[in-house]
Design a protein around this motif. Structure first.
Motif, PDB file in Angstrom:
ATOM      1  N   HIS A 121      -7.060  19.380 -13.710  1.00  0.00           N
ATOM      2  CA  HIS A 121      -7.871  18.362 -13.037  1.00  0.00           C
ATOM      3  C   HIS A 121      -8.112  17.146 -13.929  1.00  0.00           C
ATOM      4  N   ALA A 122      -8.489  17.378 -15.180  1.00  0.00           N
ATOM      5  CA  ALA A 122      -8.780  16.259 -16.080  1.00  0.00           C
ATOM      6  C   ALA A 122      -7.545  15.383 -16.282  1.00  0.00           C
ATOM      7  N   GLU A 123      -6.367  16.000 -16.358  1.00  0.00           N
ATOM      8  CA  GLU A 123      -5.138  15.236 -16.545  1.00  0.00           C
ATOM      9  C   GLU A 123      -4.790  14.434 -15.296  1.00  0.00           C
ATOM     10  N   VAL A 124      -5.023  15.014 -14.129  1.00  0.00           N
ATOM     11  CA  VAL A 124      -4.783  14.279 -12.883  1.00  0.00           C
ATOM     12  C   VAL A 124      -5.664  13.036 -12.832  1.00  0.00           C
ATOM     13  N   VAL A 125      -6.947  13.219 -13.138  1.00  0.00           N
ATOM     14  CA  VAL A 125      -7.884  12.091 -13.115  1.00  0.00           C
ATOM     15  C   VAL A 125      -7.472  11.035 -14.136  1.00  0.00           C
ATOM     16  N   ARG A 126      -7.059  11.475 -15.309  1.00  0.00           N
ATOM     17  CA  ARG A 126      -6.619  10.519 -16.331  1.00  0.00           C
ATOM     18  C   ARG A 126      -5.427   9.709 -15.846  1.00  0.00           C
TER      19      ARG A 126
ATOM     20  N   GLU B  73       3.105  10.385  -9.679  1.00  0.00           N
ATOM     21  CA  GLU B  73       2.524  10.494 -11.022  1.00  0.00           C
ATOM     22  C   GLU B  73       1.758  11.804 -11.197  1.00  0.00           C
ATOM     23  N   VAL B  74       1.195  12.329 -10.098  1.00  0.00           N
ATOM     24  CA  VAL B  74       0.276  13.465 -10.239  1.00  0.00           C
ATOM     25  C   VAL B  74       0.724  14.727  -9.512  1.00  0.00           C
ATOM     26  N   GLU B  75       1.778  14.664  -8.740  1.00  0.00           N
ATOM     27  CA  GLU B  75       2.095  15.778  -7.848  1.00  0.00           C
ATOM     28  C   GLU B  75       2.427  17.078  -8.583  1.00  0.00           C
ATOM     29  N   ALA B  76       2.971  17.003  -9.794  1.00  0.00           N
ATOM     30  CA  ALA B  76       3.342  18.221 -10.514  1.00  0.00           C
ATOM     31  C   ALA B  76       2.278  18.662 -11.512  1.00  0.00           C
ATOM     32  N   VAL B  77       1.141  17.991 -11.528  1.00  0.00           N
ATOM     33  CA  VAL B  77       0.088  18.280 -12.503  1.00  0.00           C
ATOM     34  C   VAL B  77      -0.995  19.132 -11.847  1.00  0.00           C
ATOM     35  N   THR B  78      -1.431  20.175 -12.546  1.00  0.00           N
ATOM     36  CA  THR B  78      -2.455  21.069 -11.995  1.00  0.00           C
ATOM     37  C   THR B  78      -3.784  20.951 -12.723  1.00  0.00           C
TER      38      THR B  78
ATOM     39  N   ARG C  72       0.828  -1.201   0.000  1.00  0.00           N
ATOM     40  CA  ARG C  72       0.000   0.000   0.000  1.00  0.00           C
ATOM     41  C   ARG C  72       0.866   1.257   0.000  1.00  0.00           C
ATOM     42  N   ASP C  73       1.925   1.257   0.796  1.00  0.00           N
ATOM     43  CA  ASP C  73       2.778   2.436   0.860  1.00  0.00           C
ATOM     44  C   ASP C  73       3.486   2.687  -0.469  1.00  0.00           C
ATOM     45  N   SER C  74       3.975   1.613  -1.099  1.00  0.00           N
ATOM     46  CA  SER C  74       4.671   1.807  -2.380  1.00  0.00           C
ATOM     47  C   SER C  74       3.698   2.272  -3.458  1.00  0.00           C
ATOM     48  N   LEU C  75       2.479   1.744  -3.439  1.00  0.00           N
ATOM     49  CA  LEU C  75       1.473   2.177  -4.408  1.00  0.00           C
ATOM     50  C   LEU C  75       1.144   3.649  -4.224  1.00  0.00           C
ATOM     51  N   ARG C  76       0.940   4.057  -2.967  1.00  0.00           N
ATOM     52  CA  ARG C  76       0.606   5.455  -2.702  1.00  0.00           C
ATOM     53  C   ARG C  76       1.749   6.378  -3.112  1.00  0.00           C
ATOM     54  N   LYS C  77       2.970   5.974  -2.812  1.00  0.00           N
ATOM     55  CA  LYS C  77       4.117   6.816  -3.148  1.00  0.00           C
ATOM     56  C   LYS C  77       4.253   6.970  -4.657  1.00  0.00           C
ATOM     57  N   ARG C  78       4.129   5.883  -5.397  1.00  0.00           N
ATOM     58  CA  ARG C  78       4.271   5.966  -6.847  1.00  0.00           C
ATOM     59  C   ARG C  78       3.131   6.749  -7.479  1.00  0.00           C
TER      60      ARG C  78
ATOM     61  N   VAL D  81      -7.653  10.157  -5.416  1.00  0.00           N
ATOM     62  CA  VAL D  81      -8.874  10.807  -5.906  1.00  0.00           C
ATOM     63  C   VAL D  81      -9.418  11.774  -4.863  1.00  0.00           C
ATOM     64  N   ALA D  82      -9.399  11.366  -3.591  1.00  0.00           N
ATOM     65  CA  ALA D  82      -9.897  12.243  -2.527  1.00  0.00           C
ATOM     66  C   ALA D  82      -9.025  13.487  -2.392  1.00  0.00           C
ATOM     67  N   THR D  83      -7.710  13.324  -2.501  1.00  0.00           N
ATOM     68  CA  THR D  83      -6.805  14.470  -2.426  1.00  0.00           C
ATOM     69  C   THR D  83      -7.081  15.449  -3.558  1.00  0.00           C
ATOM     70  N   GLU D  84      -7.305  14.918  -4.759  1.00  0.00           N
ATOM     71  CA  GLU D  84      -7.592  15.786  -5.904  1.00  0.00           C
ATOM     72  C   GLU D  84      -8.957  16.458  -5.759  1.00  0.00           C
ATOM     73  N   ALA D  85      -9.954  15.721  -5.281  1.00  0.00           N
ATOM     74  CA  ALA D  85     -11.278  16.319  -5.074  1.00  0.00           C
ATOM     75  C   ALA D  85     -11.205  17.445  -4.053  1.00  0.00           C
ATOM     76  N   GLU D  86     -10.461  17.220  -2.981  1.00  0.00           N
ATOM     77  CA  GLU D  86     -10.301  18.246  -1.951  1.00  0.00           C
ATOM     78  C   GLU D  86      -9.592  19.471  -2.529  1.00  0.00           C
ATOM     79  N   ARG D  87      -8.570  19.258  -3.350  1.00  0.00           N
ATOM     80  CA  ARG D  87      -7.837  20.384  -3.949  1.00  0.00           C
ATOM     81  C   ARG D  87      -8.753  21.230  -4.831  1.00  0.00           C
ATOM     82  N   VAL D  88      -9.544  20.578  -5.673  1.00  0.00           N
ATOM     83  CA  VAL D  88     -10.421  21.298  -6.595  1.00  0.00           C
ATOM     84  C   VAL D  88     -11.514  22.043  -5.841  1.00  0.00           C
TER      85      VAL D  88
END
Length: 733
Positions: free
Chosen positions: A378-383, A371-376, A361-367, A425-432
């Motif tokens: 929303h549609a690209e993050v979800v993709r 993948e998304v940390e530098a993307v702003t 779980r930790d390795s999955l979350r980290k990877r 997904v929850a982190t991105e929803a909260e950000r938006v």
């Protein structure tokens, strides 16, 4: 200048000295058979007995794409071993005698046409003359073989090549599995040798393959050549002491000689891979389907003009073995993963260490975060989140299909992937939402926490193929957001729950699909609930029903505020493990409704009497009965709960073992049905005399369909009797 119709000596001149040495009467029959091909669907079969269990078979048919593959496949499916073959296309109507080439050992002939859209049938004088020498331990039914061949040629004449191939694959399935298992067991060490001669013949490229004899190869290679847009001018097959030398004179579909280095390398690689792949077909649950999917994969690779590195990545015994185990498992897995994502498949197959590695779980979350940390956008993050989900789910599925993991590890890995995806997904929803409305605040001004809780099989970490993801969203309480466009916490978390649902894409219903119907008031209630509302609804004097009390046994916080998650669990415990007796009559009534409303009358592995739901309800009911005084049994997983109930002395060891055995078996049966059908809802067991049931038995590694039928009967009979056992085990009050 047109000459006289084809005569006996002309055919011998075309086919060489060996053919000319055949009895005149036999050659005359061949000539008459060729002359009798007056329309595209005509076919003639001539059989000459050479020795006991040894025949020469001449097949005459219209010059259609797929004739060679169909004849070779049908002979193999009938149980005939091809020891030699000579393939040629001739014109029965006219010959240009002055322009005819001199007799030669390597005869010329018009190349087989490549695939084109079906056209109306036309009278034809072009016929294929295919000569096979075959052996068999039993006398074949030649009349039946002739009828089957005529049906295949009729389909080819109508342009229905895929339909003809599918029909033949059904016939090949059992035969290919048996012969492939023998070949795989022998692990013949003789290497595959491929020679390509693009010089000696002025009109065709000659390709020769030498390797251990493997039934089914000629069928598959002839099919693959068509898929690779290569035409067969002539073929010569020779087998001696278990080793075959197969020679093909090949051109492009337009009749040109193949000379491009890239195309020659492609032919060599395809020949080696197909030969090795057919050798490993015993690893596939459905060998015929595996052959079909392998060819489709080759076509897809070439259509996308991939470089040779993709083919090269498959040139390994270990990679091909894994591929053989994977292909033929499921049509929907092929459609959803292999055909659409084979660019990702090849590197994974080639990297055995990565495939062997268990994701955490930790390795999955980290990877996923990387993948998304530098993307702003929303549609690209979800993709990106969904692309990651699909890749990792495929890897986890592949680890399980190739038996690197058992059911328990497979389920845990899927659950941990779901948790990592939900967090992203929850982190991105909260950000938006915060960018639009600000952060949610409680009435005292502190930040409003939230928690996502898993339910069902997700809660129990017992996810399988095509399981949905059952969730419950809880937030700390009422208030408003602190942004430029403030909104109530209720509206904020309604939008938050909606973003969770809409941001996880599913290819098919039920596969990683978000399900929030177990929230208070179901679909009639809000998508997210306050902690206070949760406590009120799930209370001993609240509105929750018996089935909801049982469902909460599997509640497990997975993402969000840990303190709030603990508060949700405490509220759950106060309701579920209150010590109030469970209304078993109400539960029995619910089961009756499920059987009546959710099954079709066929044996249903989930909701039918004796299905997996009976085991789950039994365990949950017993947990509720004893959990008020024994906190150790409050586990969300069915198998874990069985073990804890046994350790606590609440159920005997034999019963615990039977529960775990039956539960594991029925879950694997359900997974087998889902992976075969690609449908999360259709869990009716097929008729035991059907091909689907036979295939299901192979998928579950049973030697015979009857063994699977008996295993189902024993487990479901046990599960049907659990309600009477529960009455005996209930602690006295």
């Amino acid at each position: 200048m047109a000459g006289a119709p084809l005569e006996l000596d002309d055919v011998a001149a075309r086919l060489g000295e060996a053919y000319g040495a055949l009895p005149v009467a036999e050659r005359q029959r061949h000539l008459e058979a060729m002359r009798a091909i007056a329309s595209p669907g005509d076919v003639r079969l001539d059989v000459a007995s050479l020795d006991p269990n040894h025949w020469r078979v001449a097949v005459c048919a219209g010059d259609h794409v797929g004739v060679l593959a169909s004849v070779a496949g049908l002979l193999t499916a009938t149980g005939l071993d091809v020891t030699s073959a000579d393939i040629l296309t001739l014109d029965t109507a006219t010959e240009t005698s002055e322009a005819s080439p001199p007799p030669r050992r390597e005869p010329r002939g018009r190349p087989r046409r490549a695939w084109s859209p079906p056209a109306p049938p036309k009278p034809t004088s072009r016929v294929a003359l295919d000569l096979f020498e075959v052996t068999s331990d039993v006398d074949p039914d030649w009349n039946e073989l002739g009828r089957e061949l005529a049906a295949l040629v009729a389909l080819l004449a109508e342009g229905k090549r895929d339909e003809a191939r599918e029909r033949l694959l059904l016939r090949l399935a059992g035969r290919e599995r048996a012969t492939a298992e023998v070949a795989a067991a022998s692990e013949a060490a003789t290497p595959v040798e491929v020679e390509i001669d693009a010089e000696s013949d002025p009109e065709a490229t000659r390709l020769t393959i030498r390797s251990p004899d493997q039934p089914g190869f000629l069928f598959e290679f002839a099919s693959a050549l068509i898929a690779l847009d290569v035409s067969v001018r002539r073929a010569e097959i020779r087998t001696s002491e278990g080793v075959t030398a197969d020679t093909f004179w090949l051109t492009t579909s337009g009749g040109s000689k193949i000379t491009s280095p890239d195309r020659l390398h492609e032919l060599r690689t395809a020949a080696v891979l197909i030969r090795r792949f057919t050798h490993l077909l015993g690893e596939a649950p459905d060998p015929a389907q595996a052959l079909q999917q392998f060819s489709a994969m080759a076509r897809s690779m070439l259509a996308r003009q991939q470089d040779g590195s993709a083919w090269q990545s498959l040139d390994s015994e270990g990679v091909l073995r894994t591929l053989a185990e994977l292909l033929g498992v499921s049509r929907f897995l092929w459609e959803d993963f292999l055909r659409l994502q084979h660019e990702s498949l090849f590197p994974l197959l080639a990297d055995s260490e990565a495939l062997d590695e268990a994701p955490t779980r930790d390795s999955l979350r980290k990877r996923l975060r990387s993948e998304v940390e530098a993307v702003t956008d929303h549609a690209e993050v979800v993709r990106r989140i969904n692309a990651f989900k699909d890749r990792e789910m495929f890897r986890i599925d592949l680890r399980h299909i190739t038996r690197r993991t058992g059911f328990l590890v497979f389920s845990r890995e899927l659950a941990e992937l779901a948790e990592a995806v939900l967090e992203a997904v929850a982190t991105e929803a909260e950000r938006v939402l915060e960018a639009r409305h600000g952060a949610p605040r409680l009435e005292d001004g502190t930040r409003c926490g939230w928690a996502i809780c898993a339910l069902g099989k997700f809660g129990g970490r017992e996810i399988g193929f095509a399981s949905d993801i059952e969730l419950l969203v809880v937030y700390a309480g009422a208030g408003t957001t602190d942004g430029a466009q403030p909104t109530s916490n209720a509206q904020y978390f309604e939008a938050f729950a909606r973003e969770l649902r809409d941001s996880i894409f599913t290819r098919r219903e039920g596969i990683f699909e978000i399900d929030t119907r177990l929230r208070p008031y179901g679909n009639n209630g809000p998508a997210a609930s306050t902690l206070e509302a949760f406590r009120a609804y799930y209370a001993t004097d609240g509105e929750a029903q018996q089935f909801e009390r049982m469902a909460l046994v599997r509640l497990r916080p997975v993402v969000g505020d840990e303190a709030l998650g603990r508060a949700v669990v405490e509220a759950r415990d106060a309701f579920v493990y209150s010590g109030a007796p469970l209304d078993l009559e109400d539960v029995r009534y619910l089961r009756g409704r499920q059987v009546a409303e959710l099954t079709t009358g066929a044996l249903d592995a989930k909701y039918g009497l004796g299905g997996v739901v009976d085991i789950e309800y039994f365990v949950q009911a017993l947990q509720i009965e004893v959990g008020a005084t024994d906190r150790t049994v409050r586990a969300p997983g069915t198998l874990e709960a069985c073990e804890l109930l046994r350790r606590g002395g609440w159920i005997p060891e034999l019963l615990a073992a039977k529960l775990q055995d039956a539960y594991l078996f029925l879950r694997q049966l359900i997974d087998g049905l889902r992976v075969v059908r690609g449908n999360a809802k259709d869990l009716a067991v097929p008729d035991r005399d059907s091909r689907e049931f036979e295939y299901l038995a192979r998928r579950l590694y049973f030697e015979r369909p009857d063994d699977l039928a008996r295993a189902i009967e024993v487990r479901m009979e046990f599960a049907r009797g659990l309600w009477d056992v529960l009455e005996e085990l209930r602690p006295p009050r």
